[in-house]
Design a protein around this motif. Structure first.
Motif, short mmCIF file in Angstrom:
data_model
loop_
_atom_site.label_atom_id
_atom_site.label_comp_id
_atom_site.label_asym_id
_atom_site.label_seq_id
_atom_site.Cartn_x
_atom_site.Cartn_y
_atom_site.Cartn_z
N VAL A 25 -2.16 -10.19 -1.15
CA VAL A 25 -2.49 -9.62 0.36
C VAL A 25 -3.89 -9.86 1.01
N PHE A 79 -10.61 -6.93 -0.70
CA PHE A 79 -11.20 -6.01 0.49
C PHE A 79 -12.64 -5.34 -0.07
N SER A 117 -10.36 0.51 2.48
CA SER A 117 -9.77 -0.65 3.17
C SER A 117 -8.60 -1.25 2.34
N GLU A 170 -5.57 1.26 2.29
CA GLU A 170 -4.68 0.85 3.52
C GLU A 170 -4.07 -0.24 3.53
N ALA A 171 -4.43 -1.36 2.91
CA ALA A 171 -3.71 -2.48 3.04
C ALA A 171 -2.52 -2.08 1.78
N TRP A 172 -3.02 -1.79 0.69
CA TRP A 172 -1.83 -1.33 -0.09
C TRP A 172 -0.82 -0.60 0.44
N SER A 201 0.30 -0.28 3.59
CA SER A 201 1.00 -0.94 4.20
C SER A 201 1.98 -1.88 3.71
N ALA A 202 1.62 -2.68 2.69
CA ALA A 202 2.66 -3.56 2.00
C ALA A 202 3.37 -2.86 1.14
#
Length: 75
Positions: free
Chosen positions: A31, A34, A39, A42-44, A46-47
């Motif tokens: 992904v 960061f 942040s 947040e990416a974790w 979302s994925a």
């Protein structure tokens, strides 16, 4: 010495949802890297949400700064 705390978010198919043994390392989803935990989290999220119905898909946050600068743990 830098206080930058890098985090890596990766995911992939696991053999057992209770563990972190990835079945196909060539098919890992990188992904991204960061600059802070917020942040990366947040990416974790979302994925992980994209694959929520697939119990064999797992995403994790790796604390790269702990691997790159293990002496940071002593502070």
């Amino acid at each position: 010495m830098s206080d930058q705390k890098l985090h890596l978010v990766i995911g992939g198919r696991v053999s057992d949802p209770q563990h972190l043994e990835f079945t196909d390392l060539k098919a890992m989803d990188f992904v991204g890297v960061f600059p802070d935990y917020a942040s990366a989290e947040e990416a974790w999220r979302s994925a992980a949400r994209r694959t929520i119905d697939d119990a064999e898909m797992k995403y994790v946050v790796v604390h790269l700064h702990r691997l790159l600068q293990p002496d940071m743990l002593k502070r």
